[in-house]
Design a protein around this motif. Structure first.
Motif, short mmCIF file in Angstrom:
data_model
loop_
_atom_site.label_atom_id
_atom_site.label_comp_id
_atom_site.label_asym_id
_atom_site.label_seq_id
_atom_site.Cartn_x
_atom_site.Cartn_y
_atom_site.Cartn_z
N SER A 17 -18.15 -14.22 23.25
CA SER A 17 -18.28 -12.78 23.38
C SER A 17 -17.96 -12.29 24.78
O SER A 17 -17.82 -11.12 25.03
N ALA A 18 -17.88 -13.21 25.76
CA ALA A 18 -17.55 -12.87 27.13
C ALA A 18 -17.04 -14.11 27.82
O ALA A 18 -17.07 -15.20 27.27
N PHE A 19 -16.56 -13.98 29.07
CA PHE A 19 -16.06 -15.13 29.79
C PHE A 19 -16.77 -15.21 31.14
O PHE A 19 -16.85 -14.25 31.88
N ALA A 20 -17.30 -16.40 31.45
CA ALA A 20 -17.99 -16.63 32.71
C ALA A 20 -16.97 -17.02 33.78
O ALA A 20 -15.79 -17.22 33.50
N GLN A 21 -17.45 -17.14 35.00
CA GLN A 21 -16.59 -17.60 36.06
C GLN A 21 -16.08 -19.00 35.75
O GLN A 21 -14.96 -19.36 36.07
N TYR A 22 -16.92 -19.80 35.13
CA TYR A 22 -16.55 -21.14 34.72
C TYR A 22 -16.78 -21.27 33.21
O TYR A 22 -17.82 -21.77 32.78
N PRO A 23 -15.85 -20.79 32.38
CA PRO A 23 -16.05 -20.83 30.93
C PRO A 23 -16.10 -22.26 30.43
O PRO A 23 -15.41 -23.15 30.93
N ILE A 24 -16.94 -22.51 29.44
CA ILE A 24 -17.10 -23.83 28.86
C ILE A 24 -15.86 -24.19 28.07
O ILE A 24 -15.33 -23.39 27.29
N ALA A 25 -15.35 -25.40 28.28
CA ALA A 25 -14.14 -25.85 27.60
C ALA A 25 -14.30 -27.31 27.20
O ALA A 25 -14.92 -28.10 27.91
N PHE A 26 -13.74 -27.67 26.05
CA PHE A 26 -13.74 -29.04 25.55
C PHE A 26 -12.35 -29.41 25.05
O PHE A 26 -11.58 -28.54 24.63
N HIS A 27 -12.02 -30.69 25.07
CA HIS A 27 -10.92 -31.22 24.26
C HIS A 27 -11.45 -32.48 23.59
O HIS A 27 -12.45 -33.05 24.02
N GLY A 28 -10.79 -32.92 22.52
CA GLY A 28 -11.37 -34.08 21.87
C GLY A 28 -10.53 -34.69 20.78
O GLY A 28 -9.39 -34.34 20.55
N ARG A 358 -19.34 -35.11 33.88
CA ARG A 358 -19.71 -34.05 32.97
C ARG A 358 -20.30 -34.65 31.69
O ARG A 358 -19.89 -35.72 31.25
N VAL A 359 -21.21 -33.91 31.08
CA VAL A 359 -21.81 -34.36 29.82
C VAL A 359 -20.85 -34.07 28.67
O VAL A 359 -20.45 -32.92 28.46
N ASP A 360 -20.46 -35.10 27.92
CA ASP A 360 -19.66 -34.95 26.72
C ASP A 360 -20.58 -34.94 25.50
O ASP A 360 -21.75 -35.32 25.58
N VAL A 361 -20.03 -34.53 24.35
CA VAL A 361 -20.85 -34.35 23.15
C VAL A 361 -20.20 -35.06 21.97
O VAL A 361 -18.99 -34.93 21.74
N VAL A 371 -16.70 -38.47 13.10
CA VAL A 371 -17.43 -38.28 14.35
C VAL A 371 -16.44 -37.71 15.35
O VAL A 371 -15.39 -38.32 15.61
N ILE A 372 -16.75 -36.54 15.89
CA ILE A 372 -15.86 -35.88 16.84
C ILE A 372 -16.44 -36.07 18.25
O ILE A 372 -17.63 -35.84 18.47
N ILE A 373 -15.61 -36.49 19.18
CA ILE A 373 -16.02 -36.57 20.57
C ILE A 373 -15.43 -35.37 21.31
O ILE A 373 -14.22 -35.15 21.31
N PHE A 374 -16.30 -34.56 21.87
CA PHE A 374 -15.92 -33.38 22.64
C PHE A 374 -16.00 -33.73 24.12
O PHE A 374 -17.10 -33.84 24.67
N PHE A 375 -14.85 -33.93 24.76
CA PHE A 375 -14.82 -34.18 26.19
C PHE A 375 -14.99 -32.84 26.93
O PHE A 375 -14.29 -31.88 26.65
N ASN A 376 -15.90 -32.83 27.89
CA ASN A 376 -16.24 -31.61 28.60
C ASN A 376 -15.21 -31.35 29.70
O ASN A 376 -15.08 -32.12 30.65
N ASP A 377 -14.45 -30.26 29.55
CA ASP A 377 -13.44 -29.88 30.54
C ASP A 377 -13.87 -28.69 31.40
O ASP A 377 -13.05 -28.13 32.13
N THR A 378 -15.14 -28.30 31.31
CA THR A 378 -15.61 -27.13 32.05
C THR A 378 -15.40 -27.34 33.55
O THR A 378 -15.84 -28.35 34.11
#
Length: 383
Positions: A17-28, A358-361, A371-378
């Motif tokens: 709904s909005a964008f922070a200075q450091y928006p959360i991003a993942f690839h996986g 960074r914490v991945d999920v 099982v999806i691995i979300f690498f944290n690119d934030t």
């Protein structure tokens, strides 16, 4: 799917709904789990310095513990599968036999059994089968009687209680049967020292009673006193952390039928205060959590030093992330961030797989067994 190990390319969509200075991003990417992953844990099982994971898999008549070993260069390069009893549900990991290697324990809800397996250097070996009559669900591992051995606690849905099994030190011999009453339909479970007396306590969700029971330990493996608070409808899993940084553990529950999350702050160790959410459409103490949410975890995803909220949004096929403000509230910043998780995500686990700080999920999907691995690119501040 049982032997599928190679990671597949996956496009992760995100909305906010909005964008922070450091928006959360993942690839996986994803892999087959060998069944429906009901619970996942992460640990370095083979001692190579890299984070692996294990899953409790339910798939018709095939019930298994699946273990995947990770390498930063080769991904999930090796897997193991072990038969367990019917209806594997919860999973926990700890060193049960003092060999400095993580072991695992799996609850089997349909068979009323807890299976303990210890690492033998190249895989797991059956160490114990504990009778756990009463439909065992979620499970945690900790030293509840302070004897230096890691014990087990697991919820028993049918009896509305938590059962404690005390480890005699070798992973083979256990003394089960110590029960602490909670409330109807005991399901989720987490451990913390809520009253800061140096003795571990438990918090359990009760899916039928729509309550949380905070059970206070006495240091002998028993939990003679408790505090009860209200939750949303059909609460499932629960996570703990110090959300407002006051030194007292807090907890959050996922409520499947009311499609929300309830947050409680520990105020003096034995009393808990429901948090007023900044989300106007949700009401006091509740955060919208998509459609039929199933699991919840806490981690600092965006690197601001504050705990954020991660939700497995089962009905909308997404991983949802709400950022925390350090006062116990979630959702007054940008968000929610929502990432496509393929099909009916049910369980979450955390770890830094690519070792970038960074914490991945990990997300286990019931709908297709992936099982999806979300690498944290934030982009953390200062990077």
């Amino acid at each position: 799917m049982r032997d599928a190990i190679a990671a597949a390319a996956l496009l992760l969509s995100v909305s906010s709904s909005a964008f922070a200075q450091y928006p959360i991003a993942f690839h996986g990417g994803g892999l087959g789990s060998g069944g429906t992953p009901r619970s996942i844990v992460t640990a370095d099982f083979n001692g190579d310095g890299h984070v692996d994971f294990a899953a409790a898999n339910y798939f018709g008549s095939t019930n298994s513990l699946g273990v995947w070993l990770w390498s930063p260069t080769n991904g999930f390069f090796k897997s193991y599968f072990y038969a367990v009893d019917a209806g594997p549900f919860g999973i926990a990991t700890a060193d049960f036999n003092h060999d400095s290697r993580p072991d695992v324990a799996v609850t089997s809800a349909d068979a009323n059994v807890v299976t303990v397996m210890t690492w033998n250097g190249d895989g797991f070996t059956l160490s114990a089968r504990l009778v756990a009559a009463g439909n065992p669900r979620e499970i945690v591992a900790a030293d509840f009687n302070r004897d230096g051995n890691v014990d087990l606690a697991y919820t028993l849905y049918d009896c509305g209680c938590v059962e404690i099994a005390l480890n005699q030190g070798n992973g083979h011999d256990w003394r089960p049967g110590i029960r602490a009453p909670a409330a109807a339909g005991t399901h989720g479970l987490a451990v913390a020292d809520f009253n800061r007396d140096g003795i571990l306590d438990l918090v359990a969700t009760n899916a039928i009673a729509n309550k949380a029971s905070v059970l206070f330990g006495d240091g002998s493996g028993q939990f003679p006193t408790k505090t009860t608070v209200s939750l949303g409808r059909s609460p499932r899993n629960v996570a703990v952390g110090d959300f407002n940084r006051d030194g007292f553990p807090d907890f959050v529950s996922i409520n499947t039928d009311s499609n929300d999350v309830t947050v409680y702050l520990g105020t003096n160790g034995t009393a808990f205060t429901k948090v007023a959410s900044p989300l106007i459409d949700c009401g006091t103490g509740c955060i919208k959590a998509g459609n039929s949410p199933r699991d919840v975890e806490m981690a600092d995803i965006n690197g601001d030093g504050l705990l954020d909220l991660l939700i497995a949004d089962y009905g909308d096929d997404t991983l949802m992330v709400w950022t925390g403000n350090g006062a116990g509230q979630f959702g007054d910043g940008p968000g929610p961030y929502q990432f496509n998780s393929v099909k009916q995500p049910r369980t979450l686990a955390l770890g830094d797989f690519n070792e970038d700080g960074r914490v991945d999920v990990l997300v286990g999907n019931q709908g297709n067994g992936a099982v999806i691995i979300f690498f944290n690119d934030t982009p953390f501040k200062g990077r």
